[in-house]
Motif scaffolding. Structure first.
Motif, PDB file in Angstrom:
ATOM      1  N   ILE A 159       0.852  -1.201   0.000  1.00 45.12           N
ATOM      2  CA  ILE A 159       0.000   0.000   0.000  1.00 45.12           C
ATOM      3  C   ILE A 159       0.884   1.247   0.000  1.00 45.12           C
ATOM      4  O   ILE A 159       0.619   2.210  -0.735  1.00 45.12           O
ATOM      5  N   ALA A 160       1.946   1.244   0.791  1.00 46.51           N
ATOM      6  CA  ALA A 160       2.887   2.367   0.797  1.00 46.51           C
ATOM      7  C   ALA A 160       3.509   2.548  -0.584  1.00 46.51           C
ATOM      8  O   ALA A 160       3.652   3.686  -1.060  1.00 46.51           O
ATOM      9  N   ARG A 161       3.859   1.456  -1.237  1.00 47.34           N
ATOM     10  CA  ARG A 161       4.447   1.538  -2.588  1.00 47.34           C
ATOM     11  C   ARG A 161       3.458   2.171  -3.560  1.00 47.34           C
ATOM     12  O   ARG A 161       3.799   3.072  -4.323  1.00 47.34           O
ATOM     13  N   TYR A 162       2.197   1.711  -3.517  1.00 49.65           N
ATOM     14  CA  TYR A 162       1.172   2.251  -4.404  1.00 49.65           C
ATOM     15  C   TYR A 162       1.022   3.764  -4.188  1.00 49.65           C
ATOM     16  O   TYR A 162       1.015   4.538  -5.148  1.00 49.65           O
ATOM     17  N   LEU A 163       0.891   4.185  -2.944  1.00 47.90           N
ATOM     18  CA  LEU A 163       0.717   5.609  -2.649  1.00 47.90           C
ATOM     19  C   LEU A 163       1.955   6.414  -3.034  1.00 47.90           C
ATOM     20  O   LEU A 163       1.853   7.506  -3.604  1.00 47.90           O
ATOM     21  N   HIS A 164       3.128   5.872  -2.751  1.00 45.93           N
ATOM     22  CA  HIS A 164       4.389   6.527  -3.114  1.00 45.93           C
ATOM     23  C   HIS A 164       4.471   6.719  -4.629  1.00 45.93           C
ATOM     24  O   HIS A 164       4.856   7.796  -5.099  1.00 45.93           O
ATOM     25  N   GLU A 165       4.099   5.703  -5.380  1.00 47.16           N
ATOM     26  CA  GLU A 165       4.131   5.793  -6.851  1.00 47.16           C
ATOM     27  C   GLU A 165       3.126   6.809  -7.388  1.00 47.16           C
ATOM     28  O   GLU A 165       3.241   7.250  -8.524  1.00 47.16           O
ATOM     29  N   HIS A 166       2.149   7.181  -6.564  1.00 50.89           N
ATOM     30  CA  HIS A 166       1.159   8.179  -6.952  1.00 50.89           C
ATOM     31  C   HIS A 166       1.429   9.541  -6.301  1.00 50.89           C
ATOM     32  O   HIS A 166       0.540  10.373  -6.172  1.00 50.89           O
ATOM     33  N   GLY A 167       2.680   9.744  -5.849  1.00 46.89           N
ATOM     34  CA  GLY A 167       3.117  11.051  -5.403  1.00 46.89           C
ATOM     35  C   GLY A 167       2.902  11.386  -3.942  1.00 46.89           C
ATOM     36  O   GLY A 167       3.123  12.529  -3.533  1.00 46.89           O
ATOM     37  N   VAL A 168       2.504  10.425  -3.131  1.00 48.71           N
ATOM     38  CA  VAL A 168       2.270  10.681  -1.712  1.00 48.71           C
ATOM     39  C   VAL A 168       3.572  10.433  -0.942  1.00 48.71           C
ATOM     40  O   VAL A 168       4.226   9.411  -1.135  1.00 48.71           O
ATOM     41  N   THR A 169       3.945  11.373  -0.087  1.00 49.78           N
ATOM     42  CA  THR A 169       5.089  11.163   0.797  1.00 49.78           C
ATOM     43  C   THR A 169       4.641  10.189   1.880  1.00 49.78           C
ATOM     44  O   THR A 169       3.675  10.440   2.588  1.00 49.78           O
ATOM     45  N   MET A 170       5.326   9.069   1.989  1.00 44.13           N
ATOM     46  CA  MET A 170       4.882   7.947   2.816  1.00 44.13           C
ATOM     47  C   MET A 170       5.957   7.497   3.784  1.00 44.13           C
ATOM     48  O   MET A 170       7.135   7.710   3.563  1.00 44.13           O
ATOM     49  N   CYS A 171       5.511   6.808   4.815  1.00 44.05           N
ATOM     50  CA  CYS A 171       6.372   5.973   5.639  1.00 44.05           C
ATOM     51  C   CYS A 171       5.545   4.743   5.981  1.00 44.05           C
ATOM     52  O   CYS A 171       4.324   4.752   5.837  1.00 44.05           O
ATOM     53  N   GLY A 172       6.191   3.696   6.398  1.00 46.84           N
ATOM     54  CA  GLY A 172       5.501   2.480   6.801  1.00 46.84           C
ATOM     55  C   GLY A 172       5.987   2.025   8.162  1.00 46.84           C
ATOM     56  O   GLY A 172       7.171   2.168   8.477  1.00 46.84           O
ATOM     57  N   VAL A 173       5.065   1.489   8.946  1.00 41.97           N
ATOM     58  CA  VAL A 173       5.386   0.990  10.284  1.00 41.97           C
ATOM     59  C   VAL A 173       4.795  -0.402  10.417  1.00 41.97           C
ATOM     60  O   VAL A 173       3.637  -0.632  10.038  1.00 41.97           O
ATOM     61  N   ASP A 174       5.572  -1.331  10.949  1.00 40.10           N
ATOM     62  CA  ASP A 174       5.080  -2.684  11.196  1.00 40.10           C
ATOM     63  C   ASP A 174       5.761  -3.235  12.445  1.00 40.10           C
ATOM     64  O   ASP A 174       6.903  -2.883  12.742  1.00 40.10           O
ATOM     65  N   LEU A 175       5.057  -4.105  13.131  1.00 39.22           N
ATOM     66  CA  LEU A 175       5.590  -4.733  14.335  1.00 39.22           C
ATOM     67  C   LEU A 175       6.709  -5.726  13.997  1.00 39.22           C
ATOM     68  O   LEU A 175       7.650  -5.900  14.763  1.00 39.22           O
ATOM     69  N   SER A 176       6.632  -6.341  12.841  1.00 38.57           N
ATOM     70  CA  SER A 176       7.545  -7.418  12.457  1.00 38.57           C
ATOM     71  C   SER A 176       8.815  -6.905  11.780  1.00 38.57           C
ATOM     72  O   SER A 176       8.741  -6.281  10.714  1.00 38.57           O
ATOM     73  N   PRO A 177       9.994  -7.198  12.343  1.00 40.11           N
ATOM     74  CA  PRO A 177      11.245  -6.824  11.677  1.00 40.11           C
ATOM     75  C   PRO A 177      11.370  -7.473  10.295  1.00 40.11           C
ATOM     76  O   PRO A 177      11.912  -6.860   9.371  1.00 40.11           O
ATOM     77  N   ALA A 178      10.853  -8.683  10.129  1.00 40.52           N
ATOM     78  CA  ALA A 178      10.934  -9.353   8.833  1.00 40.52           C
ATOM     79  C   ALA A 178      10.106  -8.611   7.783  1.00 40.52           C
ATOM     80  O   ALA A 178      10.514  -8.508   6.620  1.00 40.52           O
ATOM     81  N   MET A 179       8.941  -8.103   8.174  1.00 38.09           N
ATOM     82  CA  MET A 179       8.126  -7.330   7.237  1.00 38.09           C
ATOM     83  C   MET A 179       8.817  -6.021   6.866  1.00 38.09           C
ATOM     84  O   MET A 179       8.782  -5.592   5.713  1.00 38.09           O
ATOM     85  N   ILE A 180       9.450  -5.376   7.839  1.00 33.84           N
ATOM     86  CA  ILE A 180      10.173  -4.133   7.556  1.00 33.84           C
ATOM     87  C   ILE A 180      11.327  -4.401   6.591  1.00 33.84           C
ATOM     88  O   ILE A 180      11.544  -3.654   5.640  1.00 33.84           O
ATOM     89  N   GLU A 181      12.049  -5.485   6.818  1.00 33.41           N
ATOM     90  CA  GLU A 181      13.151  -5.851   5.912  1.00 33.41           C
ATOM     91  C   GLU A 181      12.626  -6.060   4.492  1.00 33.41           C
ATOM     92  O   GLU A 181      13.198  -5.559   3.520  1.00 33.41           O
TER      93      GLU A 181
END
Length: 160
Positions: free
Chosen positions: A7-29
């Motif tokens: 979802i962050a990738r989709y929004l970023h590709e459409h010009g939105v300044t984004m960040c992502g947060v997740d509990l899982s280190p594996a998901m962040i990686e």
């Protein structure tokens, strides 16, 4: 719960300044690997390490489903805390009353719960947390593509 960051990738590709947060280190990686140019960080939506009124909007796609009902008021209050006045929250979840537990998922050992909620239950939690409900949409699942449960999308706003 940004997961692998789609979802962050989709929004970023459409010009939105984004960040992502997740509990899982594996998901962040994985998110960092799949979406360069977006900042992803480990965090817990029950206690975000973000100053008050930092974000203009939050897209929480199927992340609240991992929060037990008793903790939802805390999570929603925390999301409201980090939203700027007038900020928009979009949440999505599976509709139901049960909790689904998986020990195996796509060939991997896991220990994960999926909490299903009723739309009225979530709108009440949102209202109690100080949000204004703007719209709630329900849809049927896409056949043979995803878990076969109805889905709900709720747009809520932190009042100005």
């Amino acid at each position: 719960g940004c997961g692998p960051g789609q979802i962050a990738r989709y929004l970023h590709e459409h010009g939105v300044t984004m960040c992502g947060v997740d509990l899982s280190p594996a998901m962040i990686e994985r998110a960092n690997r799949l979406t360069p140019g977006v900042e992803f960080q480990q965090g817990n939506m029950l206690a975000l390490s973000v100053p008050d009124e930092t974000w203009a909007g939050i897209a929480a796609f199927y992340s609240l489903i991992h929060i037990p009902r008793n903790d939802l008021p805390t999570a929603l209050s925390e999301l409201r805390r980090v939203l700027k006045p007038g900020g928009l929250l979009l949440i999505t979840f599976h509709i139901g009353d049960e909790t689904l537990h998986l020990d195996e998922w796509w060939g991997h050992n896991v220990n994960v719960d999926f909490h299903l909620f009723r739309p009225g239950e979530i709108t009440a939690f949102l209202s109690d947390a100080g949000f204004t409900i703007e719209e709630a949409i329900e849809r049927d699942p896409y056949p043979e593509v995803e878990h076969q449960s109805r889905r709900c999308y709720i747009f809520a706003r932190r009042p100005s």
